[in-house]
Design a protein around this motif. Structure first.
Motif, PDB file in Angstrom:
ATOM      1  N   ARG A 111       0.844  -1.198   0.000  1.00 59.87           N
ATOM      2  CA  ARG A 111       0.000   0.000   0.000  1.00 59.87           C
ATOM      3  C   ARG A 111       0.878   1.247   0.000  1.00 59.87           C
ATOM      4  O   ARG A 111       1.314   1.718   1.054  1.00 59.87           O
ATOM      5  N   ASP A 253      -4.630  -3.018   8.146  1.00 60.84           N
ATOM      6  CA  ASP A 253      -5.943  -2.533   7.700  1.00 60.84           C
ATOM      7  C   ASP A 253      -6.193  -1.147   8.293  1.00 60.84           C
ATOM      8  O   ASP A 253      -6.589  -0.214   7.597  1.00 60.84           O
ATOM      9  N   ASP A 257      -5.749   2.819   6.370  1.00 59.50           N
ATOM     10  CA  ASP A 257      -6.834   3.813   6.263  1.00 59.50           C
ATOM     11  C   ASP A 257      -6.417   5.135   6.902  1.00 59.50           C
ATOM     12  O   ASP A 257      -6.768   6.210   6.419  1.00 59.50           O
ATOM     13  N   SER A 284      -7.512   0.663  -2.048  1.00 61.25           N
ATOM     14  CA  SER A 284      -7.655   0.278  -0.635  1.00 61.25           C
ATOM     15  C   SER A 284      -8.991   0.718  -0.067  1.00 61.25           C
ATOM     16  O   SER A 284      -9.357   0.314   1.021  1.00 61.25           O
TER      17      SER A 284
HETATM   18 MG    MG Z   1      -9.333  -1.539   5.043  1.00 67.23          MG
END
Ligand code: MG
Ligand code: IPM
Length: 372
Positions: A111, A253, A257, A284
């Protein structure tokens, strides 16, 4: 004979089809300038697939993904109320995304958290904190931990409900993602932030042990351990200290964000989910049902996911860079989708489609110039 690249296209739910429509245009432009072709095969996936065919990840979609060289996936999911119309096991997260990750063992989730100098005003952080921009690679373990651990719900003898949800990892699972992270750190700035919670979690104690073992083969990489809660603060106060960060599934996760928030929008977060044989690429962010069908969603993360595919699955580094440059160029010209517009009065708001048009026009020109 020119090369043929087979790509499975899973548009997904809500804003998925709108942003996917812009992203796939990139393949057409590259084909027009290069001696190669992309074979795109669309397949149903997510809530749309459930309502059409009774399965969130239908067998025929699996077959199309199996036959593809790489998979491009849009966001899936519905509003909470709409999701309730689908049985738990077929809700898009449990019924489609997790099975997709498991099927291709996509254990390494890349990411990138990137904010160029020209995009700095998108961030809610002060310019004194952003300085020259942000360039972090967050690597999230994607097929272990709480997401895939044993789960049990029950009622005890006193009639009280309980739940068990296990955070499970084997040392091999930990090692394989750490190897990816060390390799990336070696190629970048030889700095790796290890995000953990070993003051509380045994899983982090094992994780750190394995990390020390892997580190022996990467003495050129400096490892900086940081507790996950402290990392959340550090990301806001001084994001520039981070280069490559590695962490287990759930931590990744949440922190990814948070990184979207630091950039100014989750719409700026593309990603790659990489397994031993195959990778799939997805934004994402979620499927934003509240703005679906309005032609206002930001296609940056979806288009960026194509750029990541070009580079990571097909070694088309030059073409990938031109896609990023084209998007930067559109921002530099003063255009943005509404999610980012509030960051500056000077931005002119454009639709999803117009953003796509502008990226494609720039990319087309850049590819023409590159092959001239
Ligand atoms: Mg997520
Ligand atoms: C993500 C998403 C998914 C996750 C959901 C949709 C299952 O939030 O890719 O970050 O939790 O992994």
């Amino acid at each position: 004979m020119s090369s043929l690249y087979k790509i499975a296209i899973l548009p997904g739910d809500a804003i998925g089809p709108e942003i996917m429509a812009q992203a796939v245009r990139v393949f057409g432009v590259i084909e027009a300038h290069r001696d190669l072709s992309f074979e795109l095969t669309e397949a149903p996936f997510g809530a749309a697939a459930y309502f059409a065919e009774g399965k969130a990840f239908p067998e025929r979609t699996k077959a199309i993904c199996d036959a593809a060289d790489a998979i491009l996936k849009g966001p899936v999911g519905l509003s909470f109320e709409e999701s309730q119309k689908i049985p738990l096991a077929e809700q898009p997260e449990r019924g489609a995304i997790l099975p997709l990750r498991a099927r291709y063992n996509t254990f390494a989730n890349f990411r990138p958290v990137c904010l160029s100098r020209g995009m700095a005003h998108f961030s809610p952080l002060k310019p004194t904190i952003i300085k020259d921009g942000i360039d972090i690679l967050l690597i999230r373990e994607l097929v272990g931990g709480l997401y895939f651990g044993k789960k049990e719900r029950g009622t005890d003898t006193a009639g009280k409900r309980y739940v068990h949800e296990l955070l499970e990892y084997t040392e091999d699972q930990v090692r394989q993602v750490l190897l990816v992270a060390f390799e990336q750190a070696r190629q970048r700035k030889q700095r790796l932030h290890n995000i953990h919670k070993s003051n509380v979690l045994m899983s982090s104690v094992l994780w750190n042990e394995v990390l020390d073992e892997v580190h022996r083969d990467y003495q050129d990489v400096e490892v900086i351990p940081l507790l996950v809660d402290a990392a959340a603060t550090a990301l806001c106060l001084n994001p520039g200290q981070f280069d490559v960060m590695v962490m287990e599934n759930m931590f990744g996760d949440i922190l990814s964000d948070q990184c979207g928030g630091i950039l100014g929008s989750l719409g700026l977060m593309p990603s790659a989910c990489v397994g031993p044989e195959k990778a799939y690429y997805e934004p994402s962010h979620g499927s934003a049902p509240d703005i679906a069908g309005k032609n206002i969603a930001n296609p940056y993360a979806m288009i960026g996911s194509v750029a990541m595919m070009l580079e990571m699955s097909f070694a088309m580094n030059k073409e990938a860079k031109l896609v990023w440059d084209a998007m930067q160029g559109v921002f530099a010209d003063g255009y943005s989708t509404p999610d980012l517009a509030a960051s500056s009065d000077a931005m002119q708001v454009v639709s999803t489609e117009e953003f796509g048009d502008r990226v494609i026009t720039r990319l087309d020109a850049a590819l023409a110039e590159a092959s001239a």
